[in-house]
Every structure is written in structure tokens, then in C-alpha cells.
Design a protein around this motif. Structure first.
Motif, mmCIF file in Angstrom:
data_model
loop_
_atom_site.group_PDB
_atom_site.id
_atom_site.type_symbol
_atom_site.label_atom_id
_atom_site.label_comp_id
_atom_site.label_asym_id
_atom_site.label_seq_id
_atom_site.Cartn_x
_atom_site.Cartn_y
_atom_site.Cartn_z
ATOM 1 N N ASN A 31 0.601 -1.505 -0.129
ATOM 2 C CA ASN A 31 0.007 -0.411 0.570
ATOM 3 C C ASN A 31 0.971 1.104 -0.110
ATOM 4 N N GLN A 33 1.105 5.407 1.263
ATOM 5 C CA GLN A 33 -0.312 6.096 2.011
ATOM 6 C C GLN A 33 0.961 7.788 2.007
ATOM 7 N N TYR A 35 0.521 11.638 3.655
ATOM 8 C CA TYR A 35 0.415 12.572 4.941
ATOM 9 C C TYR A 35 0.622 13.504 4.464
ATOM 10 N N GLN A 37 1.463 17.674 7.274
ATOM 11 C CA GLN A 37 2.768 17.917 7.968
ATOM 12 C C GLN A 37 2.238 19.242 7.886
ATOM 13 N N ARG A 41 3.739 20.169 13.745
ATOM 14 C CA ARG A 41 2.637 19.346 14.233
ATOM 15 C C ARG A 41 3.689 17.906 13.611
ATOM 16 N N GLY A 42 2.541 17.144 14.095
ATOM 17 C CA GLY A 42 2.607 16.201 13.504
ATOM 18 C C GLY A 42 2.031 15.257 12.047
ATOM 19 N N LEU A 43 2.459 14.163 11.789
ATOM 20 C CA LEU A 43 1.895 14.068 10.516
ATOM 21 C C LEU A 43 0.996 13.356 10.643
ATOM 22 N N HIS A 45 -2.584 11.360 9.030
ATOM 23 C CA HIS A 45 -2.934 10.574 7.347
ATOM 24 C C HIS A 45 -4.561 11.070 6.740
ATOM 25 N N LEU A 48 -4.526 6.423 2.060
ATOM 26 C CA LEU A 48 -4.361 4.643 2.199
ATOM 27 C C LEU A 48 -4.720 4.303 0.694
ATOM 28 N N SER A 86 2.966 20.474 4.923
ATOM 29 C CA SER A 86 4.332 19.326 3.815
ATOM 30 C C SER A 86 3.666 18.365 3.536
ATOM 31 N N PHE A 88 3.889 14.376 2.624
ATOM 32 C CA PHE A 88 4.497 12.954 2.231
ATOM 33 C C PHE A 88 4.036 12.027 1.672
ATOM 34 N N LEU A 99 6.792 1.734 7.490
ATOM 35 C CA LEU A 99 6.133 2.316 6.676
ATOM 36 C C LEU A 99 7.484 3.297 6.323
ATOM 37 N N VAL A 100 7.873 3.976 5.354
ATOM 38 C CA VAL A 100 9.018 4.497 4.732
ATOM 39 C C VAL A 100 8.233 5.835 3.741
ATOM 40 N N PHE A 101 8.635 6.889 4.589
ATOM 41 C CA PHE A 101 8.390 8.563 3.836
ATOM 42 C C PHE A 101 9.214 8.610 2.900
#
Lengths: 111, 113
Positions: A31, A33, A35, A37, A41-43, A45, A48, A86, A88, A99-101
Motif C-alpha cells: 500500500n 499512504q 500524509y 504535516q 505538528r505531527g503528520l 494521515h 491509503l 508539507s 509526504f 512504513l518508509v517516507f
């Protein structure tokens, strides 16, 4: 090593315009995904999409996936100043165990 | 009703010190993660725990040690801090290992002077 790479690195548009961001990856995936940001702040979602899907929608967001080209795109329609952030893409990598960004696309929507 | 919370939000310390970052999630998720985001916003996974068991341990200096007392908590302890450790550290959780979305905390900005 990075799995996904976003293109462009930065994008500046006027409010109301559409924004398209692209993501390319290197190995087969289960899959992909997307995201968002916001600064400081945090990412968060967004969507997916599974490897057997070609397109997915969520509100003003449209994601496509082309596994033959190992690429995905995120389209934001009728952009708003609040979409400034941003973005991602992330994939589950060769072994599907993490999970690799990518490096992200910085989107600026001017009002 | 914060889903993933981490403390502190900012951490400024000197080289050689030891520090900890705490993370808690109230989503009932089985898997938790630590990610490091550098100054260029590149996000890299460091560790992953599933039901208190370490399942991913990337190439991270052994000065970094995660600890999961229960599946709702994942803390990160860093020994002998170095300048290069300066970054934003994100905790995240997910329902299962990879196939469900990650929920991120708001990050801890670590500055080593």
C-alpha cells in the motif's frame, strides 16, 4: 534508504487552484499512504491506497497509483490557504514490515 | 482526548547528557514507533514495538534505547547526547504493523548544544 521521492520539492499556488504532487518509489508495495504535516505538528494521515487500487477519493483529495511506473499522485482541488503544509508519501517497503517516507513536498497556498 | 501524546515538546540540553522522551497513546493500538525527522524534514524510522515486543530496530546508535512498559507507552532514552542528535523525534502508533495508518504525536524538538 529512502523509498519514496516526492516531486516537486516545493509548490506555490493561488487559493482556488489545484495542486498536484507526485511520488515515485523503488520496490514493490502493498500500500501507499499520503500524509500532511503542518508546521510544528505531527503528520496526519490523509489517504491509503492499496496496490490493487488505481484511484481513491476523499473530499477534495484524489490519489492515483500506477504500480507499473511505481508512482502515485496526490491532487488537491480548489485549494485553500489552510492546505499550506508539507505532504509526504509513504510506502511499506520491500518486505512490507515498515512504513518508509519520502522527503515531502512543501505546498504554499496564497490567499 | 489527545490520541498520541509525547513529552516534552521541547528539550534543550548539552552534549554528553542523558535524556528521555515519553510517549503514550490512548487509541488501543498494538504497534508504536519512534521516527526521527532531520532539518531537511526527512523522516526515518528508528524503532517499532508490537505489544511490548521490539520488532524493528533500524541502524541506530546503541545510545538510543526504547522501552515499552505496556502497549500504550513507548519511551525513548538517549545516552551521551551528541550534536548530531538534534532533530524532531516523533512517536506514532498504528492498529497493526503496516497496513493501517499511523497516528503521530506532535513531536519533541531536541536541541543539543
Amino acid at each position: 534508504s529512502q523509498q519514496g521521492e516526492e516531486d516537486p520539492q516545493a509548490l506555490s499556488i493561488q487559493e482556488g487552484e489545484n495542486a498536484t504532487m507526485n511520488c515515485s518509489y523503488k520496490t514493490s508495495i502493498n500500500n501507499l499512504q499520503w500524509y500532511r504535516q503542518n508546521s510544528g505538528r505531527g503528520l496526519v494521515h490523509l489517504i491509503l491506497i492499496r496496490s490493487n487500487e488505481r484511484e481513491k477519493h476523499s473530499g477534495r483529495l484524489r490519489v492515483t497509483l500506477d504500480t507499473s511506473k511505481k508512482s502515485s499522485s496526490l491532487l488537491i482541488t480548489a485549494s485553500r490557504a489552510a492546505d499550506t503544509a508539507s505532504y509526504f508519501c509513504a510506502t511499506d517497503g520491500k518486505y512490507g514490515n515498515k512504513l518508509v517516507f519520502g522527503a515531502g513536498t512543501i505546498l504554499r497556498v496564497k490567499s | 482526548d489527545t490520541a498520541v501524546s509525547q513529552t516534552p515538546k521541547y528539550l534543550v540540553t548539552q552534549m554528553g547528557n542523558d535524556k528521555s522522551i515519553k510517549c503514550e497513546q490512548n487509541l488501543g493500538h498494538d504497534t508504536m514507533y519512534w521516527y526521527k525527522q532531520d532539518s531537511k524534514k526527512f523522516l526515518k524510522i528508528m524503532f517499532s514495538y508490537n505489544n511490548k515486543e521490539l520488532i524493528i530496530n533500524e541502524t541506530v546508535p546503541n545510545r538510543f534505547s526504547p522501552k515499552s512498559p505496556d502497549k500504550a507507552h513507548l519511551n525513548l532514552h538517549i545516552n551521551s547526547l551528541e550534536l548530531g542528535d538534534s532533530a524532531v523525534y516523533f512517536c506514532a502508533s498504528s492498529q497493526d504493523r503496516v497496513y493501517s495508518p499511523l497516528h503521530f504525536g506532535n513531536g519533541t524538538r531536541l536541541t543539543v548544544t
